[in-house]
Write an enzyme that holds these catalytic residues in place. Structure first.
Site, PDB file in Angstrom:
ATOM      1  N   SER A   1      16.736 -56.388  50.045  1.00  0.00           N
ATOM      2  CA  SER A   1      16.876 -57.775  50.490  1.00  0.00           C
ATOM      3  C   SER A   1      18.106 -58.503  49.948  1.00  0.00           C
ATOM      4  O   SER A   1      18.389 -59.620  50.399  1.00  0.00           O
ATOM      5  CB  SER A   1      15.616 -58.571  50.144  1.00  0.00           C
ATOM      6  OG  SER A   1      14.572 -58.230  51.033  1.00  0.00           O
ATOM      7  N   ILE A   2      18.847 -57.910  49.038  1.00  0.00           N
ATOM      8  CA  ILE A   2      20.140 -58.495  48.682  1.00  0.00           C
ATOM      9  C   ILE A   2      21.058 -58.469  49.910  1.00  0.00           C
ATOM     10  O   ILE A   2      22.015 -59.244  50.010  1.00  0.00           O
ATOM     11  CB  ILE A   2      20.759 -57.759  47.478  1.00  0.00           C
ATOM     12  CG1 ILE A   2      19.891 -57.987  46.232  1.00  0.00           C
ATOM     13  CG2 ILE A   2      22.172 -58.227  47.204  1.00  0.00           C
ATOM     14  CD1 ILE A   2      20.381 -57.264  44.990  1.00  0.00           C
TER      15      ILE A   2
END
Length: 314
Positions: free
Chosen positions: A39-40
């Site tokens: 999710s970065i």
């Protein structure tokens, strides 16, 4: 294995790598090892949307029915801003995948699922609920608007211009990941290969691979107008429900403005923390399903801030 980087005043003051990137072939983690960001990735997806906003091709107030042909009526009340800030109320695509499904779903599959429902979890804009669905849809909007694949848009507009030569939104059978770290699970001392899952092919919410060395180039670009104007970046770093901006969590810790995000998927746990006013970033990338990388990243960041404060008082 893991890679850790600390950036201070534009310099990589610490780059360390530990453990193994590939147990089967005996390849150790190195600074150039590419980990799946999970999710970065969302900060890159959000930045892509902001690039199109700056070019006048999109507005954050565009609704889903304006953005996608034939989208159900419930999309009349959901804007791109809602998607970016996780207050759209969209149904989680993960929960709609059949239990016996053996393949991998794509961003386009996630979008298609939203055509099959007629409601949201809550009235859009009234609550915070983290949504991978939203970011998969944003990736598809970029494709529909530009005529390029999401992966190619990233390459042409972010990775290429910044010289992030080994960074890629990975698509099995389409692209490759150089110096790739594979994901693993450790359970009661037993290590098992756990690199991919049913949702690993969804790119907009978590499909980018990069190394600490390439991420450094991205981090430094955020202090400039090289990709986005500072006005756009400040929009991204302004929080709403749940202290979430556009692709970034935003808050303050011990009086310091902080931008941060976790990344969690099959075989990977990552965390990045930026203190932009202090020009300091800590990035921890790991290819192990657990434990979370956040406590380690926060501990490193806290040590540095204490050292900086001590030096200033000396």
């Amino acid at each position: 294995g893991a890679s850790v980087m600390v950036i201070r005043d534009g310099e990589r003051v610490l780059v360390r790598s530990y453990g193994m990137a590939n147990l089967e072939d005996g390849i150790p983690v190195r600074p150039e090892t590419n980990f799946r960001l999970a999710s970065i990735t969302k900060q890159f997806t959000a930045s892509s949307i902001m690039l199109l906003v700056e070019r006048g091709e999109l507005s954050l107030d565009d609704t889903l029915t304006e953005s996608f042909v034939g989208f159900p009526a419930y999309g009349n009340n959901i804007t791109l801003r809602h998607l970016l800030q996780h207050n759209s109320g969209l149904i989680d695509y993960e929960g709609m995948i059949p239990d016996d499904y053996e393949g991998q779903v794509s961003d386009r599959d996630a979008l298609r699922m939203m055509y099959e429902v007629d409601k949201t979890y809550f009235r859009p804009g009234t609550r915070y609920r983290y949504s991978n669905t939203a970011y998969a849809m944003l990736a598809m909007l970029i494709e529909d608007k530009t005529g390029k694949t999401f992966a190619q848009f990233l390459q042409d507009n972010i990775f290429g211009p910044l010289g992030m030569e080994d960074t890629v939104a990975y698509q099995k059978g389409v692209s490759t990941v150089t110096n790739r770290a594979y994901g693993y699970t450790v359970d009661n001392g037993q290590v098992s290969f756990s690199d991919q899952s049913t949702t690993s092919a969804v790119l907009g919410d978590g499909g980018i691979y990069t190394s600490v060395l390439d991420y450094y180039k991205w981090d430094q670009a955020l202090y400039t107008d090289q990709l986005l104007s500072q006005e756009s970046l400040q929009q991204m770093w302004t929080g709403n429900f749940g202290d979430y901006g556009l692709g970034w969590r935003v808050d303050r810790k011990n009086g310091h403005r902080r931008l941060h995000h976790d990344g969690s998927t099959s075989g990977f746990r990552n965390y990045v923390i930026r203190y932009p006013d202090d020009k300091m970033t800590v990035l921890v990338l790991t290819n192990r399903r657990g434990p979370d990388a956040m406590p380690l990243a926060e501990a490193v960041a806290d040590l540095i801030l204490v050292a900086v404060a001590f030096a200033a008082d000396a």
